[in-house]
Design a protein around this motif. Structure first.
Motif, mmCIF file in Angstrom:
data_model
loop_
_atom_site.group_PDB
_atom_site.id
_atom_site.type_symbol
_atom_site.label_atom_id
_atom_site.label_comp_id
_atom_site.label_asym_id
_atom_site.label_seq_id
_atom_site.Cartn_x
_atom_site.Cartn_y
_atom_site.Cartn_z
ATOM 1 N N GLN A 3 0.601 -0.645 0.445
ATOM 2 C CA GLN A 3 0.180 -0.794 -0.159
ATOM 3 C C GLN A 3 0.725 1.492 -0.032
ATOM 4 O O GLN A 3 1.093 1.638 0.668
ATOM 5 C CB GLN A 3 -0.815 0.274 1.233
ATOM 6 C CG GLN A 3 -1.615 0.930 1.554
ATOM 7 C CD GLN A 3 -2.984 1.140 2.703
ATOM 8 O OE1 GLN A 3 -2.936 0.197 3.274
ATOM 9 N NE2 GLN A 3 -4.234 1.483 2.269
ATOM 10 N N VAL A 4 0.769 2.134 -0.986
ATOM 11 C CA VAL A 4 1.372 3.488 -0.723
ATOM 12 C C VAL A 4 0.717 4.871 -0.369
ATOM 13 O O VAL A 4 -0.815 4.297 -1.461
ATOM 14 C CB VAL A 4 1.934 3.454 -2.301
ATOM 15 C CG1 VAL A 4 2.869 4.920 -2.329
ATOM 16 C CG2 VAL A 4 2.864 2.404 -2.959
ATOM 17 N N VAL A 5 0.896 5.521 0.087
ATOM 18 C CA VAL A 5 0.161 6.139 1.084
ATOM 19 C C VAL A 5 0.553 7.884 0.998
ATOM 20 O O VAL A 5 1.859 7.693 1.453
ATOM 21 C CB VAL A 5 -0.573 6.410 2.280
ATOM 22 C CG1 VAL A 5 -1.093 7.324 2.735
ATOM 23 C CG2 VAL A 5 -1.194 4.335 1.744
ATOM 24 N N GLU A 6 0.248 8.730 0.234
ATOM 25 C CA GLU A 6 0.562 10.697 -0.097
ATOM 26 C C GLU A 6 -0.540 10.612 1.295
ATOM 27 O O GLU A 6 -1.305 10.792 0.728
ATOM 28 C CB GLU A 6 0.295 11.085 -1.184
ATOM 29 C CG GLU A 6 0.512 9.730 -2.635
ATOM 30 C CD GLU A 6 -0.426 8.956 -3.340
ATOM 31 O OE1 GLU A 6 -0.837 7.994 -3.974
ATOM 32 O OE2 GLU A 6 -1.387 8.388 -2.420
ATOM 33 N N CYS A 22 4.645 10.535 0.812
ATOM 34 C CA CYS A 22 4.479 9.355 0.768
ATOM 35 C C CYS A 22 5.326 7.972 1.265
ATOM 36 O O CYS A 22 6.273 8.227 1.912
ATOM 37 C CB CYS A 22 5.314 9.337 -0.920
ATOM 38 S SG CYS A 22 4.687 7.770 -1.598
ATOM 39 N N THR A 23 4.585 6.920 1.865
ATOM 40 C CA THR A 23 5.143 6.410 3.104
ATOM 41 C C THR A 23 4.237 5.145 2.108
ATOM 42 O O THR A 23 3.804 5.303 1.183
ATOM 43 C CB THR A 23 4.465 6.469 4.412
ATOM 44 O OG1 THR A 23 2.805 6.330 3.809
ATOM 45 C CG2 THR A 23 4.614 7.466 4.769
ATOM 46 N N TRP A 110 0.965 2.106 -7.223
ATOM 47 C CA TRP A 110 0.370 3.653 -6.938
ATOM 48 C C TRP A 110 0.037 3.391 -5.730
ATOM 49 O O TRP A 110 -0.781 2.655 -5.635
ATOM 50 C CB TRP A 110 -0.131 4.050 -8.353
ATOM 51 C CG TRP A 110 0.438 4.115 -9.874
ATOM 52 C CD1 TRP A 110 0.408 3.100 -10.739
ATOM 53 C CD2 TRP A 110 0.914 5.057 -10.675
ATOM 54 N NE1 TRP A 110 0.723 2.986 -11.701
ATOM 55 C CE2 TRP A 110 1.385 4.133 -11.518
ATOM 56 C CE3 TRP A 110 0.674 6.663 -10.510
ATOM 57 C CZ2 TRP A 110 2.201 5.489 -12.486
ATOM 58 C CZ3 TRP A 110 1.429 6.867 -10.828
ATOM 59 C CH2 TRP A 110 1.757 6.426 -12.100
ATOM 60 N N GLY A 111 0.129 5.631 -5.831
ATOM 61 C CA GLY A 111 -0.637 5.013 -4.665
ATOM 62 C C GLY A 111 -2.221 6.090 -4.604
ATOM 63 O O GLY A 111 -2.499 5.472 -6.436
ATOM 64 N N GLN A 112 -2.727 6.019 -4.267
ATOM 65 C CA GLN A 112 -4.469 6.542 -4.488
ATOM 66 C C GLN A 112 -4.247 8.334 -4.463
ATOM 67 O O GLN A 112 -5.431 8.080 -5.634
ATOM 68 C CB GLN A 112 -5.759 6.503 -3.578
ATOM 69 C CG GLN A 112 -5.726 5.075 -3.099
ATOM 70 C CD GLN A 112 -6.360 4.010 -4.280
ATOM 71 O OE1 GLN A 112 -7.310 4.489 -4.812
ATOM 72 N NE2 GLN A 112 -5.650 2.826 -4.775
#
Length: 120
Positions: A3-6, A22-23, A110-112
């Motif tokens: 999971q990529v999170v901005e 970004c984590t 990709w993040g959301q």
């Protein structure tokens, strides 16, 4: 599961700036090249910057990309924003460890996205 999170998006006045972060979970972010993209209304998604695992190689234009390995984040400093910068900003983790000539398509995850809105 990766999971990529901005984070860090929001509403800002023209001339203001933002720091996007970004984590990721499910992988070690510092082991891969990471890129930032954005999609503004009516335009295709565009690559903004890329940073390699070692940070010795980075690709950036108007925006500044950096790593904070202690916090396991990759950040994007926008500098002065104008309303044309309004859009969704995405973090993307590369399948490579460095930013290749095809860094825009070397994306594994990709993040959301995070919304950036710049008011005039």
């Amino acid at each position: 599961q990766v999971q990529v999170v901005e984070t860090g998006g929001g509403l800002v006045q023209a001339g203001g700036s933002l720091r996007l972060s970004c984590t990721a979970s499910g992988l070690t972010l510092r082991s891969f090249a990471v890129a930032w993209f954005r999609q503004v209304p009516g335009k295709e998604r565009e690559g903004l910057a890329c940073i390699s695992r070692t940070t010795l190689n980075s690709i950036q234009g108007r925006f500044t990309i950096s790593r904070d390995n202690a916090k396991s984040t990759v950040n994007l400093e926008t500098g002065s924003l104008d309303p044309e910068d309004t859009g969704v900003y995405y973090c993307a983790v590369s399948k490579e460890t460095y930013c290749t000539n095809s860094w825009r398509t070397d994306i594994a995850f990709w993040g959301q996205g995070t919304q950036v809105t710049v008011s005039s």
